[in-house]
Design an enzyme around this catalytic site. Structure first.
Site, PDB file in Angstrom:
ATOM      1  CG  HIS A   1       9.953 -28.324  -3.034  1.00 28.83           C
ATOM      2  ND1 HIS A   1       9.166 -27.962  -4.098  1.00 28.83           N
ATOM      3  CD2 HIS A   1       9.360 -29.428  -2.494  1.00 28.83           C
ATOM      4  CE1 HIS A   1       8.136 -28.791  -4.189  1.00 28.83           C
ATOM      5  NE2 HIS A   1       8.245 -29.691  -3.240  1.00 28.83           N
TER       6      HIS A   1
ATOM      7  CB  SER B   1      40.119 -18.061  -5.241  1.00 34.28           C
ATOM      8  OG  SER B   1      40.058 -16.646  -5.257  1.00 34.28           O
TER       9      SER B   1
END
Length: 487
Positions: A162, A292
């Site tokens: 999960h 970036s």
């Protein structure tokens, strides 16, 4: 303005180009789906048909055969374009183009055949050849990833269910989960490739009526013709029954295999992206690579992101042949053609770049054990509480009393983590609590991460030995080949 710009630019840059061929896929895979491969294969099919017809007694001369053989690659694509514009039929355009350079053979080119003789059989040859390109690439990905799994077979790390911290596993065991899916894909590819058959020599509606007429009702010769051409094309079986085309469910079965590969790669690369965020595992990052344009510190997992992006496209493509198979009327309708020109090449081209990029990732995965250890230390104290309780009971404590003591201390430690942003100090609290003095000298052992991974290292060994190595054996001569990209 746009018109002026287009006059100054390279004409090829003024047309849309698929990034699958211009940016991503390998030259060998791009060639398999090229016009040159397609139309030379058409000519080979006409040659093989003529050779078999001659062998079985039709009036075809050695000179005609030789003329066809000498012009297999001598394709005038400009002439073919002119013919197609005039005739509105791609196969007949190439029949006439072939006939121009083979005037002696012109009367017997395409004799008794229908368009799908060259179209469908070429597609089956091309898909077979494309499988032969990507299967070794997948095998290399499996081999590279198996080396990674073996290297980190015993490196403990947090498991996640999960997407919440769970019982420990190892880095190598997690890699085996990825490997298992890729092994399934390789087995599916092998089966899909070997189950491909040749459409063969079947005629306009699959009845072989034209060939039965050519051979004056001799059924044995028609069957021999079908078998001889099949063998010349390198297949072992033909589809015994077809309409005008082979069943379009064949295309679906092929693309279903490739879509399954897409799902596997997407899952692997998603896991790597999540691990990169945690700074536990990273894909390779080149010395001068920029993550970036605005944030120079970024180390984005761009290879894995690219794989996920392309994998989504690949997973969707199997819907095209599925719907095409459903809407074919009777012996054939032509609404399959334009769709197949797109989905079949795109599926293999996409699978090709996925595997080249995945190999590059697998060869350069970087693991940061110290970061992994820090994450384990943040969660392990809670996971170790059951072992601490059992050790206390062995030392004579009451199980329920011990449980309550740990419950209170755990909630206090949890408040430090969640409300104060501090580190998990449960073990320090246990060490400073006299009640737990009987096990204070055992805590280091009880908190050893390697005691929490179960049989993960042994499972890695068994899986690699019993499943991965036998599967890779047919590709052993190709394991040293390097096709990893410098992206």
């Amino acid at each position: 303005m746009a018109a002026a710009e287009s006059m100054m630019a390279d004409p090829e840059l003024c047309k849309y180009r698929s990034p699958l061929t211009s940016r991503y896929a390998s030259e060998e895979m791009a060639y398999v789906f090229s016009d040159m491969k397609k139309f030379t294969t058409w000519r080979k099919l006409w040659l093989w048909l003529a050779k078999a017809q001659k062998t079985l007694g039709l009036d075809i001369t050695d000179e005609q055969i030789q003329e066809m053989e000498s012009n297999l690659t001598n394709i005038d694509f400009d002439q073919a374009a002119i013919e197609e514009k005039r005739r509105r039929h791609d196969v007949m355009a190439h029949v006439h183009t072939f006939a121009i350079c083979c005037p002696e053979a012109a009367p017997i080119i395409h004799l008794g055949a229908t368009s799908c003789y060259v179209g469908d059989n070429t597609d089956l040859i091309v898909m077979r050849d494309a499988f032969d390109i990507i299967m070794p690439k997948l095998a290399r990905c499996i081999q590279r990833l198996s080396l990674f799994a073996e290297q980190y077979r015993s490196q403990p790390c947090l498991g996640f269910t999960h997407y919440q911290p769970a019982q420990l596993t190892t880095v190598g065991k997690r890699a085996c989960l990825w490997l298992q899916d890729l092994c399934m894909d390789l087995r599916n590819m092998d089966r899909g490739r070997n189950e491909l058959r040749f459409r063969g020599v079947k005629g306009t509606t699959g009845t072989q009526a034209s060939f039965l007429e050519l051979f004056e009702g001799n059924h044995d010769k028609v069957e021999l013709l079908d078998r001889m051409v099949m063998e010349l094309a390198g297949f072992k079986k033909t589809y015994l029954v077809t309409g005008q085309t082979y069943s379009r469910k064949v295309d679906y079965e092929v693309l279903q295999v490739l879509s399954g590969l897409g799902a596997s790669v997407h899952k692997i690369c998603t896991d790597i992206r999540l691990l990169a965020n945690m700074k536990e595992v990273e894909e390779p990052f080149e010395k001068d690579q920029i993550g970036s344009s605005a944030m120079p510190y970024k180390r984005n997992p761009m290879r894995s992101e690219r794989c996920c992006s392309l994998a989504r496209h690949l997973m969707c493509l199997c819907m095209d042949p599925l719907q095409t198979a459903a809407v074919q009327w009777f012996e054939r309708t032509l609404d399959d053609s334009a769709n197949r020109r797109i989905c079949l090449p795109e599926a293999f081209l996409t699978a090709d770049i996925l595997l080249s990029t995945l190999q590059n990732i697998c060869e350069g995965l970087v693991v940061y054990p110290k970061v992994i250890e820090r994450h384990i230390k943040q969660e392990l104290p809670f996971m170790a509480t059951e072992n601490i309780i059992m050790a206390m009971v062995k030392a004579g404590a009451n199980r329920q009393e011990c449980h309550e003591q740990i419950r209170v201390l755990s909630h206090q430690a949890g408040a430090v983590v969640k409300q104060e942003g501090g580190d998990n100090d449960l073990i320090q609290r246990i060490r400073s609590t006299p009640y737990f003095s009987p096990v204070h000298n055992q805590l280091d052992h009880l908190l050893d991460p390697k005691t929490f991974v179960g049989r993960a290292p042994e499972q890695v060994d068994k899986f690699l030995e019993e499943e991965v190595k036998p599967l890779l054996k047919p590709f052993s001569h190709q394991m040293s080949e390097i096709s990893s990209l410098e992206l």
